[in-house]
Each structure stands twice: as C-alpha cells, then as structure tokens.
Design a protein around this motif. Structure first.
Motif, PDB file in Angstrom:
ATOM      1  N   PHE A 208      19.295 -29.576  26.678  1.00 51.65           N
ATOM      2  CA  PHE A 208      20.672 -30.393  26.752  1.00 51.65           C
ATOM      3  C   PHE A 208      20.444 -31.606  27.463  1.00 51.65           C
ATOM      4  CE2 PHE A 208      23.941 -31.596  30.084  1.00 51.65           C
ATOM      5  CZ  PHE A 208      25.081 -31.462  29.007  1.00 51.65           C
ATOM      6  N   THR A 209      19.642 -31.924  28.139  1.00 52.71           N
ATOM      7  CA  THR A 209      19.271 -33.234  29.038  1.00 52.71           C
ATOM      8  C   THR A 209      18.715 -34.289  27.997  1.00 52.71           C
ATOM      9  OG1 THR A 209      16.983 -32.513  29.628  1.00 52.71           O
ATOM     10  CG2 THR A 209      18.789 -32.202  31.293  1.00 52.71           C
ATOM     11  N   TYR A 210      18.047 -33.670  26.932  1.00 53.69           N
ATOM     12  CA  TYR A 210      17.893 -34.753  25.954  1.00 53.69           C
ATOM     13  C   TYR A 210      18.754 -34.965  24.617  1.00 53.69           C
ATOM     14  CZ  TYR A 210      13.261 -35.482  28.063  1.00 53.69           C
ATOM     15  OH  TYR A 210      12.212 -35.731  29.228  1.00 53.69           O
ATOM     16  N   SER A 211      20.026 -34.443  24.749  1.00 53.33           N
ATOM     17  CA  SER A 211      20.795 -34.469  23.729  1.00 53.33           C
ATOM     18  C   SER A 211      21.625 -35.675  23.510  1.00 53.33           C
ATOM     19  CB  SER A 211      21.929 -33.193  24.075  1.00 53.33           C
ATOM     20  OG  SER A 211      21.279 -32.088  23.641  1.00 53.33           O
ATOM     21  N   PHE A 212      21.152 -36.626  22.720  1.00 53.99           N
ATOM     22  CA  PHE A 212      21.940 -37.818  22.269  1.00 53.99           C
ATOM     23  C   PHE A 212      21.956 -38.090  20.795  1.00 53.99           C
ATOM     24  CE2 PHE A 212      17.639 -39.634  22.659  1.00 53.99           C
ATOM     25  CZ  PHE A 212      17.934 -40.793  21.822  1.00 53.99           C
ATOM     26  N   SER A 213      21.661 -37.341  20.164  1.00 58.17           N
ATOM     27  CA  SER A 213      21.473 -37.649  18.587  1.00 58.17           C
ATOM     28  C   SER A 213      22.755 -37.146  17.997  1.00 58.17           C
ATOM     29  CB  SER A 213      20.479 -36.663  18.111  1.00 58.17           C
ATOM     30  OG  SER A 213      19.059 -36.526  18.387  1.00 58.17           O
ATOM     31  N   ALA A 214      23.596 -36.782  18.512  1.00 54.90           N
ATOM     32  CA  ALA A 214      24.997 -36.489  18.026  1.00 54.90           C
ATOM     33  C   ALA A 214      25.670 -37.896  18.207  1.00 54.90           C
ATOM     34  CB  ALA A 214      25.874 -35.536  18.866  1.00 54.90           C
ATOM     35  N   VAL A 215      25.504 -38.805  18.925  1.00 54.00           N
ATOM     36  CA  VAL A 215      25.803 -40.185  19.105  1.00 54.00           C
ATOM     37  C   VAL A 215      24.939 -41.371  18.542  1.00 54.00           C
ATOM     38  CG1 VAL A 215      27.707 -39.538  20.488  1.00 54.00           C
ATOM     39  CG2 VAL A 215      25.708 -40.453  21.475  1.00 54.00           C
ATOM     40  N   LEU A 216      23.670 -41.013  18.217  1.00 52.05           N
ATOM     41  CA  LEU A 216      22.958 -42.036  17.935  1.00 52.05           C
ATOM     42  C   LEU A 216      23.267 -42.948  16.759  1.00 52.05           C
ATOM     43  CD1 LEU A 216      19.168 -41.812  18.104  1.00 52.05           C
ATOM     44  CD2 LEU A 216      20.292 -42.947  16.134  1.00 52.05           C
TER      45      LEU A 216
ATOM     46  N   ASN B 120      15.474 -46.694  21.873  1.00 49.48           N
ATOM     47  CA  ASN B 120      15.081 -45.166  21.980  1.00 49.48           C
ATOM     48  C   ASN B 120      13.937 -45.215  23.152  1.00 49.48           C
ATOM     49  OD1 ASN B 120      16.883 -44.223  20.073  1.00 49.48           O
ATOM     50  ND2 ASN B 120      15.552 -44.063  18.392  1.00 49.48           N
ATOM     51  N   ALA B 121      12.770 -45.867  22.988  1.00 50.97           N
ATOM     52  CA  ALA B 121      11.578 -45.961  23.703  1.00 50.97           C
ATOM     53  C   ALA B 121      12.081 -46.114  25.216  1.00 50.97           C
ATOM     54  CB  ALA B 121      10.743 -47.034  23.079  1.00 50.97           C
ATOM     55  N   ILE B 122      12.991 -47.270  25.263  1.00 48.12           N
ATOM     56  CA  ILE B 122      13.558 -47.794  26.521  1.00 48.12           C
ATOM     57  C   ILE B 122      14.220 -46.487  27.245  1.00 48.12           C
ATOM     58  CG2 ILE B 122      14.812 -49.112  28.064  1.00 48.12           C
ATOM     59  CD1 ILE B 122      14.167 -51.318  25.831  1.00 48.12           C
ATOM     60  N   SER B 123      15.160 -46.018  26.625  1.00 53.77           N
ATOM     61  CA  SER B 123      15.851 -45.019  27.038  1.00 53.77           C
ATOM     62  C   SER B 123      15.308 -43.674  27.485  1.00 53.77           C
ATOM     63  CB  SER B 123      17.170 -44.677  26.206  1.00 53.77           C
ATOM     64  OG  SER B 123      17.782 -45.738  25.752  1.00 53.77           O
ATOM     65  N   VAL B 124      14.466 -43.005  26.303  1.00 53.74           N
ATOM     66  CA  VAL B 124      13.506 -41.935  26.793  1.00 53.74           C
ATOM     67  C   VAL B 124      12.591 -42.021  27.667  1.00 53.74           C
ATOM     68  CG1 VAL B 124      12.122 -40.330  25.503  1.00 53.74           C
ATOM     69  CG2 VAL B 124      14.036 -40.984  24.159  1.00 53.74           C
ATOM     70  N   PHE B 125      11.970 -43.160  27.873  1.00 47.45           N
ATOM     71  CA  PHE B 125      10.938 -43.226  28.764  1.00 47.45           C
ATOM     72  C   PHE B 125      11.619 -43.477  30.349  1.00 47.45           C
ATOM     73  CE2 PHE B 125       8.635 -46.442  31.951  1.00 47.45           C
ATOM     74  CZ  PHE B 125       7.214 -45.474  31.969  1.00 47.45           C
TER      75      PHE B 125
END
Length: 484
Positions: free
Chosen positions: A255-263, A284-289
């Motif tokens: 759940f903490t990595y769920s952002f594909s639904a709005v990507l 993506n790189a900035i946000s995930v890191f």
C-alpha cells in the motif's frame, strides 16, 4: 489519426485564448476537467510524493515487527525496486505506438486500451477506480483517527491522565467531508500543484516527527525487544496469527508504494518537451528514492523503538501525554496531508465522470457551462453544475462508507493487495511486452512473467490476511459507532 480543431466542440474559455484550447494531439482542453500540459519534473514529483507517502508510512513499524529485521528490510527494498521498474515501463506507454512521437493517452484506461485492447481496458478501469475510491475511504478514516488523537491528547492534558477521554470518529469524518466538498471544486491536476506541494511537505513533517520521537525513545534506553524474524510464535502470537499478520504486513507495505493508479494522469500534466516519459522517469526516481529513505527510517527506527509490540499507527505508540504538543503537531500534519492526497486520488475519478458526461451530452448547459466568480476583473473560480453535484455526491458517499467501516491497518492492507499487482505490475508489464513486441518464451518474456507471478502471489496472500483482519474488526465493532 490526430483530431483537428474543426472536429472539436466549440466551447467558451475564460482566458479567450483559442490557441490554448487544444493539446499537441488536437484534443480539446476544457480546463474544467482536462489537464493543462505545463508540468515539470518537480510538479510531477510533488504529486507522486503526495500520493505515495500516506499514513501507510506510520504502519511500517508494525509491518517490520511482523516480518522482523530480515523480512522487513528485504520487503521494503524489493517493493521499492519493483515499483520503480514498473513505473518506468508505464511511463514509456504514455504515447502509442512510439514512446516519444506517438499519440498521447490521457488516462490509465486509454493507455491500456491502446496497448492491450478493450477487455483489458474494462478490467483496468474496474480495478483502478475501485482502488482510488478505496484510497479515499481509507484516507477519511485515517484523517479522523488523527483528529480524534489531537482531541484525546488535549483532553488528557486538561483533565488529567485518569480522565475518560473517548470520542466518536463520526463528527470528524463529516467535518473532513464538508471540507473536501469545497476542495473538490479544484478542477484538475494542474490546479492542484500548490495543494500537492503543501501536502508533500506535511508528509515529510509528520514522518520526521515520528522518526525523531522513535530515535529519542531508543537513545533513552526504552526501546522494545526485536528479533530477526519479528513477532515470535508461542511468545507473542500463535502460528495462525503469525501467518495472517505476515500477510497483512505485506499488504501494508504494498500500500505504501501505491501510486500507479494516478501515474498516467500525473504524466498527462507534463510538457511535450522534453519527452514526457523521460521527465516522468526522473520524477519516479526522485520520488521512489525519497520515499524509500523515509520508509526505511520509519520502519527500522519505529521497530527498534517499540519492538514486537509496535502499534499499527506509530504515532499512537508515544501516548497522549508528553510531549503531547509534538504528537498533536504530527497529527495535524497528517490531516493536512490527507486533505491534499484525497484530491490527488479523486481527480481521475472526477475526470472519468465528467468526460463521459460531456461525450454523452455535448450540448447540455448543465454539463458544459461554466459560471465564473470574479473579484474585480479577475476570475477566481469557475463553477460548473455537473462538477458541483457529481463531486459532492462522491464525497458524501465516500464519507458514509468510511463511517460504516472504521478499520485502519486491515483496510490499508486490503487496499494495497487489491491495487498493487494489477495496477503496479500486471498492466505495465503486459503493455511493455506488447509495445516492444517481446517474443513469447524468450528470456526477457520469462523474467517479466516470473515477476508478474510472484507479485500475484504476494497480492493474494495480502488479500487473504486483510480480509481475515477486516472480518475480525466487523465482529468487534459496530458500524457508525466507533470510538477511540
């Protein structure tokens, strides 16, 4: 074939700039619900961080406690790499058939339809919009818990530690719902930039407070007992509980990595130059890191602070007494963040409703007419009757459902399990295979399908654990009568 200006419906725009009415595909840009493509890597990063760092970060200490040092750290790192990789695959599918010069797909469903066909598009829509609506319900629950925590803390501080301070979540959910009705009139993602930036700052704020309090607890020598494998069978839990908790922990972390639904909808805000997929990969790189760094600190320091008795919401573990003002501040930050994140997750839902209505009733004044509200000669807000009624009804429905099922950890796990595999893994992988024409049974095809299968197993396990947890919650609490 790209559309033309002559094919579009003639609408009146408040800025009167006819050249700005169409994107580079010739698609009408009705600012009331379409996106203005002027975003940058930083605005995209703000939207992603707002959506990805939710209150799920506060459950990471509990998740690490169920999995232990080994399982918790490996799971966090693994999910971060999977999310980053598949998000980049999804970014490459924004234009079809070529990632740089192809036609734009303005939503996740359009992207799936272009690459995988109508049946997959329908399946994607069902999962995506159910997940987004579920997120909103979860955020309503989480925000009300934080608001009650502030009220409870001040009650104890005023009346003493022995006072009976229990409050219903319902008034707070209703209050948040009323506030969200006003925020819901923000027309689109482009207009959400300032709100997303504030929400992202708030998420860093409450995460940092949680990390600081956990670190202080560890330094003072009050840290809990930790193990390599987490809660111990026979000492802390039964074998069955250990299995169910492990499954729910996987769902929480997913759940903490769920952002594909709005990507895709976030990518649709970006300028055409440089290419959107390259900018989105940087975001993506900035946000995930950034988020993984905070997740690691919250999970590890929270586990070290509370040990195997880590609470579902890390902030509640520090009590309601001292330093009550700091915990109150963190909870206020949570509420502000969730108010913004709520709008990020509902924008695709609003876009679907309003664009569908415009296609079906292109000449309806109720659907299409804008009524500008001016201060002097400047338009500060434009009201649309469809936007006002449809969005208000959605917020009312989401608030009612949240009041009926006020569970925190198990509901988070259920949302994570429902949305993670199909939206974060399956559709990006299958679209990548179709777009790049990867041959069946080739090495790359086999590796991608292995990733697909393993993530499916994780989602099924998480769903089973969360359903079991929700069923327990239903037996121990009554709808609309939850108090903390």
């Amino acid at each position: 074939m790209r559309g033309s200006k002559e094919d579009a419906v003639d609408y009146k725009f408040s800025n009167g700039d006819e050249d700005q009415q169409f994107d580079d595909d010739g698609k009408l840009k009705n600012w009331s619900f379409s996106l203005n493509e002027s975003g940058t890597v930083w605005t995209a990063s703000a939207h992603i961080i707002t959506s990805i760092i939710g209150t799920g970060v506060l459950s990471l200490a509990w998740g690490t406690a169920q999995l232990g040092w080994a399982g918790g750290l490996v799971t966090l790192v693994t999910f971060s790499f999977i999310t980053y990789y598949t998000s980049n695959l999804l970014a490459d599918c924004y234009r079809f058939p070529d990632p740089v010069t192809g036609k734009r797909n303005h939503s996740y469903m359009e992207e799936v339809r272009a690459n995988l066909g109508r049946v997959n598009c329908i399946a994607c829509g069902i999962v995506q919009y159910a997940n987004l609506s579920g997120m909103v319900i979860g955020y309503t629950i989480s925000a009300s818990i934080s608001m009650v925590a502030v009220h409870k803390s001040n009650c104890f501080h005023t009346k003493g530690h022995s006072a009976s301070c229990k409050f219903s979540n319902n008034p707070y959910m209703i209050g948040l719902g009323i506030f969200e009705i006003f925020l819901s009139q923000i027309p689109n993602f482009h207009k959400l930039t300032y709100l997303s930036t504030i929400a992202a700052i708030m998420s860093f704020g409450y995460s940092s407070i949680g990390i600081g309090l956990a670190l202080a607890r560890i330094i003072s020598g009050k840290g809990g007992s930790t193990t390599l494998t987490g809660v111990e069978v026979g000492l802390d839990v039964t074998v069955a509980d250990k299995v169910w908790r492990t499954c729910r922990a996987l769902g929480d972390i997913a759940f903490t990595y769920s952002f594909s639904a709005v990507l895709v909808e976030i990518q649709d805000t970006l300028k055409s130059e440089p290419p959107e997929n390259k900018v989105m990969k940087k975001a993506n790189a900035i946000s995930v890191f950034t988020t993984t760094t905070f997740y690691m600190m919250c999970g590890t320091l929270g586990y070290a602070a509370f040990g195997n008795d880590a609470p579902g919401n890390m902030l509640t573990g520090f009590g309601f007494y001292e330093p009550f003002w700091l915990v109150d501040l963190a909870n206020i930050f949570i509420v502000i963040h969730l108010a913004g994140a709520y709008q990020v997750f509902t924008q695709p839902v609003y876009l679907l409703i309003e664009s569908s209505a415009q296609k079906k009733w292109p000449n309806s004044m109720f659907v299409n007419s804008e009524y500008p509200i001016k201060i002097g000669n400047k338009t500060v807000l434009s009201l649309n009757l469809l936007r006002l009624t449809a969005r208000t009804m959605f917020v009312v429905l989401a608030t009612t459902l949240a009041m009926a099922m006020p569970f925190f950890n198990d509901f988070l796990a259920l949302l994570g399990s429902i949305g993670f595999w199909p939206l974060t893994v399956y559709f990006p992988v299958e679209m990548h295979i179709a777009q790049r024409k990867i041959k069946r049974r080739s090495m790359k095809w086999c590796m991608l399908q292995l990733l697909n299968f393993l993530c499916l197993l994780v989602s099924l396990a998480a769903a089973a654990g969360s359903i079991q947890g929700v069923s327990q919650g239903l037996r121990t609490s009554k709808p609309f009568q939850y108090k903390v």
